[in-house]
Design a protein around this motif. Structure first.
Motif, PDB file in Angstrom:
ATOM      1  N   ALA A 158     113.970  59.201  27.569  1.00 41.47           N
ATOM      2  CA  ALA A 158     113.912  58.725  28.956  1.00 41.47           C
ATOM      3  C   ALA A 158     112.461  58.586  29.402  1.00 41.47           C
ATOM      4  CB  ALA A 158     114.661  59.693  29.872  1.00 41.47           C
ATOM      5  N   PHE A 159     111.633  59.578  29.041  1.00 36.21           N
ATOM      6  CA  PHE A 159     110.230  59.557  29.454  1.00 36.21           C
ATOM      7  C   PHE A 159     109.480  58.371  28.846  1.00 36.21           C
ATOM      8  CE2 PHE A 159     105.787  60.732  28.643  1.00 36.21           C
ATOM      9  CZ  PHE A 159     105.359  60.873  29.956  1.00 36.21           C
ATOM     10  N   PHE A 160     109.603  58.193  27.535  1.00 36.83           N
ATOM     11  CA  PHE A 160     108.841  57.126  26.874  1.00 36.83           C
ATOM     12  C   PHE A 160     109.360  55.741  27.249  1.00 36.83           C
ATOM     13  CE2 PHE A 160     107.368  60.529  23.995  1.00 36.83           C
ATOM     14  CZ  PHE A 160     106.005  60.290  24.147  1.00 36.83           C
ATOM     15  N   THR A 161     110.683  55.622  27.434  1.00 39.10           N
ATOM     16  CA  THR A 161     111.219  54.321  27.818  1.00 39.10           C
ATOM     17  C   THR A 161     110.644  53.906  29.167  1.00 39.10           C
ATOM     18  OG1 THR A 161     113.255  55.058  26.762  1.00 39.10           O
ATOM     19  CG2 THR A 161     113.334  52.974  27.932  1.00 39.10           C
ATOM     20  N   VAL A 162     110.573  54.864  30.105  1.00 36.96           N
ATOM     21  CA  VAL A 162     110.044  54.554  31.430  1.00 36.96           C
ATOM     22  C   VAL A 162     108.525  54.322  31.358  1.00 36.96           C
ATOM     23  CG1 VAL A 162     109.607  55.534  33.714  1.00 36.96           C
ATOM     24  CG2 VAL A 162     111.892  55.648  32.718  1.00 36.96           C
ATOM     25  N   LEU A 163     107.841  55.146  30.564  1.00 38.76           N
ATOM     26  CA  LEU A 163     106.386  54.998  30.435  1.00 38.76           C
ATOM     27  C   LEU A 163     106.022  53.607  29.917  1.00 38.76           C
ATOM     28  CD1 LEU A 163     103.723  56.744  30.623  1.00 38.76           C
ATOM     29  CD2 LEU A 163     103.931  56.995  28.155  1.00 38.76           C
ATOM     30  N   LEU A 164     106.757  53.137  28.908  1.00 42.31           N
ATOM     31  CA  LEU A 164     106.468  51.815  28.336  1.00 42.31           C
ATOM     32  C   LEU A 164     107.038  50.694  29.190  1.00 42.31           C
ATOM     33  CD1 LEU A 164     107.171  52.500  24.546  1.00 42.31           C
ATOM     34  CD2 LEU A 164     104.953  52.256  25.654  1.00 42.31           C
ATOM     35  N   GLY A 165     108.164  50.971  29.845  1.00 52.07           N
ATOM     36  CA  GLY A 165     108.818  49.922  30.613  1.00 52.07           C
ATOM     37  C   GLY A 165     108.160  49.666  31.961  1.00 52.07           C
ATOM     38  N   TYR A 166     107.538  50.698  32.527  1.00 56.23           N
ATOM     39  CA  TYR A 166     106.949  50.553  33.863  1.00 56.23           C
ATOM     40  C   TYR A 166     105.930  49.413  33.942  1.00 56.23           C
ATOM     41  CZ  TYR A 166     105.415  51.875  38.516  1.00 56.23           C
ATOM     42  OH  TYR A 166     105.134  51.852  39.848  1.00 56.23           O
ATOM     43  N   PRO A 167     104.938  49.370  33.031  1.00 50.80           N
ATOM     44  CA  PRO A 167     103.952  48.273  33.129  1.00 50.80           C
ATOM     45  C   PRO A 167     104.610  46.898  33.006  1.00 50.80           C
ATOM     46  CG  PRO A 167     103.215  49.954  31.579  1.00 50.80           C
ATOM     47  CD  PRO A 167     104.628  50.289  31.934  1.00 50.80           C
ATOM     48  N   VAL A 168     105.673  46.809  32.192  1.00 50.62           N
ATOM     49  CA  VAL A 168     106.339  45.519  32.020  1.00 50.62           C
ATOM     50  C   VAL A 168     107.029  45.118  33.326  1.00 50.62           C
ATOM     51  CG1 VAL A 168     108.054  44.248  30.683  1.00 50.62           C
ATOM     52  CG2 VAL A 168     106.652  45.981  29.578  1.00 50.62           C
ATOM     53  N   ALA A 169     107.733  46.089  33.936  1.00 51.97           N
ATOM     54  CA  ALA A 169     108.384  45.815  35.224  1.00 51.97           C
ATOM     55  C   ALA A 169     107.325  45.423  36.259  1.00 51.97           C
ATOM     56  CB  ALA A 169     109.158  47.047  35.689  1.00 51.97           C
ATOM     57  N   TYR A 170     106.191  46.104  36.214  1.00 50.61           N
ATOM     58  CA  TYR A 170     105.091  45.823  37.147  1.00 50.61           C
ATOM     59  C   TYR A 170     104.567  44.403  36.934  1.00 50.61           C
ATOM     60  CZ  TYR A 170     100.775  46.545  39.779  1.00 50.61           C
ATOM     61  OH  TYR A 170      99.771  46.455  40.687  1.00 50.61           O
ATOM     62  N   TYR A 171     104.406  44.043  35.665  1.00 53.08           N
ATOM     63  CA  TYR A 171     103.922  42.699  35.337  1.00 53.08           C
ATOM     64  C   TYR A 171     104.887  41.639  35.885  1.00 53.08           C
ATOM     65  CZ  TYR A 171     102.856  38.525  32.662  1.00 53.08           C
ATOM     66  OH  TYR A 171     102.565  37.235  32.321  1.00 53.08           O
ATOM     67  N   VAL A 172     106.188  41.848  35.656  1.00 52.45           N
ATOM     68  CA  VAL A 172     107.174  40.850  36.092  1.00 52.45           C
ATOM     69  C   VAL A 172     107.198  40.772  37.621  1.00 52.45           C
ATOM     70  CG1 VAL A 172     109.600  40.164  36.042  1.00 52.45           C
ATOM     71  CG2 VAL A 172     108.571  41.211  34.035  1.00 52.45           C
ATOM     72  N   ALA A 173     107.122  41.932  38.283  1.00 50.86           N
ATOM     73  CA  ALA A 173     107.220  41.939  39.742  1.00 50.86           C
ATOM     74  C   ALA A 173     105.974  41.354  40.408  1.00 50.86           C
ATOM     75  CB  ALA A 173     107.465  43.363  40.237  1.00 50.86           C
ATOM     76  N   PHE A 174     104.784  41.629  39.855  1.00 53.67           N
ATOM     77  CA  PHE A 174     103.555  41.254  40.552  1.00 53.67           C
ATOM     78  C   PHE A 174     102.811  40.067  39.943  1.00 53.67           C
ATOM     79  CE2 PHE A 174     104.160  45.529  42.156  1.00 53.67           C
ATOM     80  CZ  PHE A 174     103.848  45.372  43.487  1.00 53.67           C
ATOM     81  N   HIS A 175     102.973  39.853  38.625  1.00 54.50           N
ATOM     82  CA  HIS A 175     102.136  38.833  37.990  1.00 54.50           C
ATOM     83  C   HIS A 175     102.899  37.618  37.479  1.00 54.50           C
ATOM     84  CE1 HIS A 175      98.667  41.261  38.467  1.00 54.50           C
ATOM     85  NE2 HIS A 175      99.150  42.251  37.746  1.00 54.50           N
ATOM     86  N   ALA A 176     104.163  37.805  37.079  1.00 59.60           N
ATOM     87  CA  ALA A 176     104.909  36.678  36.505  1.00 59.60           C
ATOM     88  C   ALA A 176     105.460  35.814  37.641  1.00 59.60           C
ATOM     89  CB  ALA A 176     106.038  37.188  35.622  1.00 59.60           C
ATOM     90  N   LYS A 177     104.602  35.040  38.218  1.00 55.57           N
ATOM     91  CA  LYS A 177     104.961  34.326  39.442  1.00 55.57           C
ATOM     92  C   LYS A 177     106.181  33.405  39.304  1.00 55.57           C
ATOM     93  CE  LYS A 177     101.712  35.657  42.238  1.00 55.57           C
ATOM     94  NZ  LYS A 177     100.482  36.036  41.552  1.00 55.57           N
ATOM     95  N   ASN A 178     106.065  32.381  38.448  1.00 47.70           N
ATOM     96  CA  ASN A 178     107.143  31.399  38.351  1.00 47.70           C
ATOM     97  C   ASN A 178     108.079  31.661  37.182  1.00 47.70           C
ATOM     98  OD1 ASN A 178     106.143  29.937  40.564  1.00 47.70           O
ATOM     99  ND2 ASN A 178     104.588  29.024  39.237  1.00 47.70           N
ATOM    100  N   SER A 179     107.681  32.601  36.328  1.00 45.70           N
ATOM    101  CA  SER A 179     108.495  32.828  35.137  1.00 45.70           C
ATOM    102  C   SER A 179     109.311  34.115  35.231  1.00 45.70           C
ATOM    103  CB  SER A 179     107.599  32.853  33.898  1.00 45.70           C
ATOM    104  OG  SER A 179     106.533  33.750  34.093  1.00 45.70           O
ATOM    105  N   LYS A 180     109.503  34.635  36.455  1.00 44.35           N
ATOM    106  CA  LYS A 180     110.261  35.877  36.633  1.00 44.35           C
ATOM    107  C   LYS A 180     111.633  35.827  35.976  1.00 44.35           C
ATOM    108  CE  LYS A 180     108.355  37.920  40.687  1.00 44.35           C
ATOM    109  NZ  LYS A 180     108.355  38.095  42.096  1.00 44.35           N
ATOM    110  N   PHE A 181     112.342  34.738  36.230  1.00 46.48           N
ATOM    111  CA  PHE A 181     113.721  34.609  35.739  1.00 46.48           C
ATOM    112  C   PHE A 181     113.751  34.666  34.216  1.00 46.48           C
ATOM    113  CE2 PHE A 181     117.252  31.638  34.589  1.00 46.48           C
ATOM    114  CZ  PHE A 181     118.268  32.534  34.831  1.00 46.48           C
ATOM    115  N   ILE A 182     112.832  33.901  33.574  1.00 51.78           N
ATOM    116  CA  ILE A 182     112.758  33.874  32.110  1.00 51.78           C
ATOM    117  C   ILE A 182     112.485  35.280  31.574  1.00 51.78           C
ATOM    118  CG2 ILE A 182     111.441  32.975  30.142  1.00 51.78           C
ATOM    119  CD1 ILE A 182     112.780  30.709  31.318  1.00 51.78           C
ATOM    120  N   TRP A 183     111.526  35.966  32.209  1.00 48.35           N
ATOM    121  CA  TRP A 183     111.189  37.320  31.760  1.00 48.35           C
ATOM    122  C   TRP A 183     112.389  38.250  31.858  1.00 48.35           C
ATOM    123  CZ3 TRP A 183     107.438  39.792  29.205  1.00 48.35           C
ATOM    124  CH2 TRP A 183     106.251  39.106  28.978  1.00 48.35           C
TER     125      TRP A 183
END
Lengths: 275, 285
Positions: free
Chosen positions: B95-120
């Motif tokens: 649970a810890f490592f999945t969240v640790l690795l997944g958090y930056p990805v979720a952050y990227y999709v929420a804040f940086h993947a402007k038009n490609s959110k759906f694809i991500w």
């Protein structure tokens, strides 16, 4: 003055972008392994790869047990997805259309199969079926899958029905249609994409499900049970990889189609997260 | 005359009862909701209650002794605590490592993947819908030989398996954050790091907590990963392997007890985890 910090917030940072793509690679690497080795001309699944062959596909297709297991899985999947989607639709309609006291308790109960370990569910079902004197068969597997798939179906359908325009139904009723006809001529066509999406996703869940099937199986195997027995005997690995590759490709096509339908259904734009 | 009035009142009452039924939101809602609720009560709640009963009975050879006993509980806590603790530990690490690795990805999709959110989001959820059995097997193939059959390998496989369950809840909670809060902090002179720790992270905690719980709870009962990755070696046995063995040897009461004890341990662990996080987030602000 404020323009500069504003820009900073949305600024693209290379570190996190690279990380996100690496993560994607980590996610998909194992899924590429199956097709690669399914065409490899070797019995031992390890690098380096020695040559190209379609032999494993031929061997896999020639196995009658595989055909039987595939057919069993399709039957179980169809029964489970139809039944679960019916239950999911009833619940989703009730939840989104009416103000019901105790709604959150009922929703929690219906979602519970998603959150309890499957081994617990499998064991509990095995015990009660035994107490009730039910013989284990493909039907008991399907029944277990209905429990597992209903919350998925409900989540998909609630997301769609949430944005549903009640006034369309009211207009139909005001114009003299019966409640039943209103459902068929107004409600159903509007929620059709979500229903198909729910049918596809629950079919995939059932089709890929292993542990409940493992507990509730009678004499007949579903495809994951067949694969499981294949994975335990190394001589069966390559044909199993061939089978796995096909399943993987079909699953991905179905999921993309289901997600596309779900998006089309919600009018695009905002992604609704179902689970 | 008397008969006439009786007919009259029933005729008058019937439609009004029917009207009350169609008018009452709650009643109609419950009628529609009841089939699915009944399905879960019969198919889920009842089996769990019967399983609980079984845990207080004893299997004696081929017969089931239904006298109340706590012998199963004594046996489980005496024999299997190593495996129970290992399951908890593996699930917590996963649970810890999945969240640790997944958090930056979720952050990227929420804040940086402007038009490609759906694809991500689609790309990140596809693996979740494909056969877990095959994914675990494929992971085993690409793992180095010396890593296989170790608890670390099990944790890595689980981190892969649960990716979507970490990313989606965190993404949802990040999406919800009011962007003007970040702008205000920036205007007032907070740098990116300070903004993250004082605004973004605390506000995304609900997503982190639900992701951790969503992964931790079902992982305790995982059977496929330790069996396939561990190759059936006792060093990677988790509690589900034990339960499977007990079912095989037809000791269902003991299997039921083992399952229930592991669930109680999960409940306690989750309770303390949530309490600790609440305390931590209070001190953050």
């Amino acid at each position: 003055m404020s323009a500069q910090p504003l820009k900073k917030i949305g600024e693209r940072s290379w570190g996190i972008t690279i990380f996100a793509f690496l993560y994607l690679a980590f996610l998909y690497a194992p899924m590429l392994v199956l097709p690669v080795f399914s065409f490899a001309d070797q019995k031992v699944i390890d690098f380096p790869i020695k040559g190209f062959t379609t032999h494993w596909y031929e061997e896999m297709f020639a196995k009658p047990e595989m055909h039987k297991a595939l057919w069993n899985s399709i039957q179980v999947g169809v029964i489970a997805s139809l039944t679960a989607t019916l239950f999911g639709l009833l619940a989703a309609k009730a939840i989104t259309r009416y103000a019901i006291p105790g709604k959150s308790i009922a929703m929690g109960l219906i979602s519970l199969p998603l959150f309890i370990p499957e081994i617990l569910l499998g064991l509990a079902l095995l015990i009660i079926l035994n107490v009730a004197g039910v013989t284990l068969s493909l039907l008991t597997i399907a029944a277990g899958h209905v429990l597992l798939c209903t919350p998925f179906s409900m989540a998909v359908l609630v997301a769609r029905l949430d944005g549903f325009d009640k006034s369309l139904e009211e207009a139909s009723l005001d114009l003299g249609e019966s409640g039943w006809m209103t459902f068929w001529r107004v409600t159903f066509p509007l929620i059709m994409p979500a229903v198909v999406s729910s049918l596809l996703l629950t079919f995939i869940v059932s089709f890929d499900e292993f542990l409940l099937a493992f507990f509730l199986q009678g004499t007949e195997q579903t495809l994951p049970l067949y694969i499981w027995s294949g994975l335990r005997f190394p001589s069966n690995f390559p044909p199993t990889l061939a089978l796995g590759s096909i399943i993987l490709v079909v699953s991905i096509v179905l999921v993309v189609f289901a997600e596309w339908l779900r998006q089309a259904g919600t009018g695009g734009g905002k992604m609704k997260v179902g689970v | 005359m008397a008969a006439g009035t009786a007919v009259d009142t029933s005729a008058a009452k019937k439609p009004s009862w029917g009207a009350a039924f169609t008018r009452s939101e709650a009643l109609r809602g419950w009628t529609l909701l009841s089939p699915t609720t009944i399905l879960m009560v019969v198919g889920l709640a009842a089996p769990l209650v019967i399983m609980l009963l079984y845990s207080f009975w004893k299997q004696e050879g081929l017969t089931l002794n239904t006298d109340f006993t706590l012998a199963n509980y004594a046996e489980v806590s005496g024999k299997y605590y190593t495996v129970l603790l290992r399951s908890l530990w593996i699930a917590a690490l996963a649970a810890f490592f999945t969240v640790l690795l997944g958090y930056p990805v979720a952050y990227y999709v929420a804040f940086h993947a402007k038009n490609s959110k759906f694809i991500w989001l689609i790309l990140l959820t596809i693996p979740f819908w494909t056969s877990y059995l095959l994914r675990v097997f494929a992971l085993r193939v690409i793992m180095p030989e010396e890593l296989r059959a170790t608890p670390a390998a099990v944790v890595i496989a689980l981190t892969h398996a649960w990716a979507a369950f970490a990313i989606l809840p965190i993404y949802v909670s990040l999406e919800k954050i009011d962007r003007t809060l970040l702008e205000a902090a920036a205007d007032l002179g907070d740098g990116a790091v300070r903004r993250f720790w004082r605004i973004t992270f605390p506000l995304s905690l609900p997503g982190v907590v639900s992701a951790m719980t969503l992964i931790f709870v079902p992982t305790i009962g995982d059977y496929v990963t330790p069996s396939l990755i561990g190759g059936g070696k006792p060093a990677t046995f988790m509690i589900a392997n034990i339960i499977q063995g007990q079912i095989k040897s037809n000791d269902w009461p003991l299997a039921a007890t083992t399952a229930i004890v592991s669930m109680i341990m999960v409940a306690i662990a989750v309770y303390f985890f949530v309490a600790a996080l609440k305390a931590a987030s209070r001190s953050l602000r």
